[in-house]
Design an enzyme around this catalytic site. Sequence first.
Site, PDB file in Angstrom:
ATOM      1  N   CYS A  80      -7.257  -9.917  -0.582  1.00 14.49           N
ATOM      2  CA  CYS A  80      -8.417 -11.019  -0.342  1.00 14.49           C
ATOM      3  C   CYS A  80      -7.924 -12.322   0.064  1.00 14.49           C
ATOM      4  CB  CYS A  80      -9.399 -10.929  -1.863  1.00 14.49           C
ATOM      5  SG  CYS A  80      -9.855  -9.445  -2.270  1.00 14.49           S
TER       6      CYS A  80
ATOM      7  N   ARG B  83      -7.037 -11.130   5.867  1.00  9.45           N
ATOM      8  CA  ARG B  83      -6.520 -10.783   4.515  1.00  9.45           C
ATOM      9  C   ARG B  83      -7.892  -9.828   3.911  1.00  9.45           C
ATOM     10  NH1 ARG B  83      -2.260 -13.676   1.694  1.00  9.45           N
ATOM     11  NH2 ARG B  83      -3.184 -12.631  -0.119  1.00  9.45           N
TER      12      ARG B  83
ATOM     13  N   TRP C 255     -11.367  -7.838   0.354  1.00 12.78           N
ATOM     14  CA  TRP C 255     -11.010  -6.430   0.947  1.00 12.78           C
ATOM     15  C   TRP C 255     -11.136  -5.570  -0.490  1.00 12.78           C
ATOM     16  CZ3 TRP C 255      -7.806  -2.473  -0.646  1.00 12.78           C
ATOM     17  CH2 TRP C 255      -7.257  -1.514   0.440  1.00 12.78           C
TER      18      TRP C 255
ATOM     19  N   ASN D 257      -8.485 -12.815  -6.414  1.00 16.71           N
ATOM     20  CA  ASN D 257      -7.901 -11.702  -5.612  1.00 16.71           C
ATOM     21  C   ASN D 257      -6.836 -11.364  -6.734  1.00 16.71           C
ATOM     22  OD1 ASN D 257      -8.391 -12.743  -3.294  1.00 16.71           O
ATOM     23  ND2 ASN D 257      -6.596 -13.887  -2.967  1.00 16.71           N
ATOM     24  N   GLY D 258      -6.715  -9.957  -6.491  1.00 15.99           N
ATOM     25  CA  GLY D 258      -5.958  -9.100  -7.551  1.00 15.99           C
ATOM     26  C   GLY D 258      -6.871  -7.921  -8.106  1.00 15.99           C
TER      27      GLY D 258
ATOM     28  N   GLU E 105       7.445   3.750  13.489  1.00 17.41           N
ATOM     29  CA  GLU E 105       6.662   2.507  13.673  1.00 17.41           C
ATOM     30  C   GLU E 105       5.671   2.749  14.827  1.00 17.41           C
ATOM     31  OE1 GLU E 105       5.287  -1.310  13.515  1.00 17.41           O
ATOM     32  OE2 GLU E 105       6.012   0.070  11.978  1.00 17.41           O
TER      33      GLU E 105
ATOM     34  N   LYS F 150       1.658   2.200  14.279  1.00 16.06           N
ATOM     35  CA  LYS F 150       0.920   1.271  14.953  1.00 16.06           C
ATOM     36  C   LYS F 150      -0.274   1.864  15.809  1.00 16.06           C
ATOM     37  CE  LYS F 150       2.774  -1.541  14.346  1.00 16.06           C
ATOM     38  NZ  LYS F 150       2.482  -2.201  12.990  1.00 16.06           N
TER      39      LYS F 150
ATOM     40  N   GLU G 125      -2.880   2.814  13.324  1.00 16.38           N
ATOM     41  CA  GLU G 125      -3.667   1.859  12.579  1.00 16.38           C
ATOM     42  C   GLU G 125      -4.756   1.133  13.338  1.00 16.38           C
ATOM     43  OE1 GLU G 125      -0.495  -0.882   9.915  1.00 16.38           O
ATOM     44  OE2 GLU G 125      -0.120  -0.830  12.087  1.00 16.38           O
TER      45      GLU G 125
ATOM     46  N   HIS H 280      11.049  21.905  13.816  1.00 18.35           N
ATOM     47  CA  HIS H 280      11.041  22.617  12.297  1.00 18.35           C
ATOM     48  C   HIS H 280       9.653  22.362  11.539  1.00 18.35           C
ATOM     49  CE1 HIS H 280      15.605  23.345  11.942  1.00 18.35           C
ATOM     50  NE2 HIS H 280      15.525  22.229  12.646  1.00 18.35           N
TER      51      HIS H 280
ATOM     52  N   LYS I 231      -4.035  -7.208   5.863  1.00 16.59           N
ATOM     53  CA  LYS I 231      -2.800  -7.901   6.184  1.00 16.59           C
ATOM     54  C   LYS I 231      -1.592  -7.833   5.044  1.00 16.59           C
ATOM     55  CE  LYS I 231       0.349  -9.632   9.306  1.00 16.59           C
ATOM     56  NZ  LYS I 231       0.983  -8.995  10.331  1.00 16.59           N
TER      57      LYS I 231
END
Length: 604
Positions: free
Chosen positions: A2, A27, A74, A100-101, A479, A483, A486, A502, A599
């Site tokens: 957050c 955030r 968040w 936050n946390g 990556e 992306k 996401e 495979h 983020k």
Amino acid sequence: MCGIIARVGDGDAIRKLVSGLENLEYRGYDSAGVAVQNGSGISVYKRSGQVSELKDALVGSVPNGKVGIGHTRWSTHGPPTDENAHPHTSQTDEVAVVHNGIIENYAELKATLSDAGHEFTSDTDTEVIPHLFEYYLEDADDIAEAFRKTVRDLEGSYAVAALVDDVHAIYAARQGSPLILGLDDDEYYLASDVPAFLDHTDDVVYLEDGDVVVVEPNGVTLTDLAGARIDRDVERVDWDPEEAGKGEYDHYMLKEIHTQPNALSNTIEGRIQGDEVHLESFPEGTFDDVEDVHLVACGTSYHAAMYCQQQLADAGIRAQAYRASEYVDANPGPVSGETLVVAVTQSGETADTLGALRQAKEAGAQVVTVTNVVGSTAARTADEALFIRAGPEIGVAATKTFSSQAVTLSLLAIRLAEDVPGASPPDDVATLLDDVYDLPEHVDNVLKTSDARAIAESYIDSQSYFFIGRGLNNAVAKEGALKFKEITYEHAEGFASGELKHGPLALVTPDTPVFTLFDGAGDGKTLKNAEEAQARGAPIVAVASEDHSGVDVADDHLAIPDTHPVWAGLLANVQLQLVSYHAAQLLGRPIDKPRNLAKSVTVE
């Protein structure tokens, strides 16, 4: 994950609080709220949804007050509702808190407070904090000591900022979650990240775990949890406020893709002399005792760690990339003073990476962090920090920081090969280092000539998207898939190209485009793997130089300039970033604010 903003000073606080929340919305954007001290109580305004919805609620009824706190959330405990939005208040509304946390012992605290007659109105762990603070205020002669008692009772990770009715001060503390103090001539700020107040000041104090701060109009008092005075250095942030804005671009992500040439130039500057790498914190002999290397990271940073692992292995150095979230349980083997642990984290605040970093230090390893943020927890906790110098990145989907991480780690790999017994830099190290100087220009060329939008349009109705590569391009393929998923919300997977047959080949259909990465190393095998998918009807998109043989076989082509194989993957990565961006735009996705993601992941 957050975002916190708090402000004390002359003039009205609310507009600067809301502006700070807008700057922190990367955030978290499940809900947002503010609380201000207006001389006749604490006014609280909060809404589920984005900061814009909070702004709409404030139109016509902007509360006055010189002291205030704000939060963009968040969700961890409880869904994103008005009731669960921060700030949270106490039983009598005497206290308001943003946090936050995660408070790990909130259930026990809530039970104790409920027995004492406190009633709770949300599903969050945060709500216990204002109730607990009010509980200690009942018999307190010193508000600051009541706050310290509150914080001492909390277990878990937190950054907390609190208001008390009719007191023109903010009480704040941190443990495991970032909190930064901003100092201006006639006002003070507290925030989770510098961009929240960068428009107003670039003088900062990075608070440490266990710090408690009382911010008043006439100054700041900093203590430890026992109340003993402590000092922290004031540092100057070298980010330009304009770097944290969108400028002429529609999205932060697009801006950050397009500013990669400048970011890479900053990453490289001053770090190469002839055919040698000179990293500021690592003089000759620094790594003479290193026997093995553990790279720990999460998400995009993990893919940059994979990129480095391959180069270390090629140099004859025993190395392994670990997902930081699993490192504690991964039994990585003996960790000692001969183990170098490289913690890779864009923000320097990623909870899982910090946990791995601390575990490694406790085991006696030499610990280096590769990060973007000076003053971050990782930078201050590690033995040494190597900064990627990419500048602020606001888009949730990392772009320029991956490129800068990969280049920084590549230079670190060469530097390690110069010291580690039995290791050797690449035979063509002079060419490799010559070509890295061309990388910013090559990226700029890709940005100016890319056909990524046309490719995205061609395959926008596909069922799945596969990305394959070999060696260094294995990390780039993963990556690229990350992306894509996401920000488009479409199914995408990245594979080592040889692994396609495979198992994953069973998923291939004519609606599964396969983005195939060629860098000049092992390309014959990669082409064969792509042709196996093509034989099952899958269209092939070759990401390669213009004259590459794979282009003749492929259905479509994304061009990259000729360069050393170590840097080719990073040019391919830019093309894949652009494909992801344009696909998400065509699908109407909220590119800078993808659902369920934030983020900076500051909780485990």
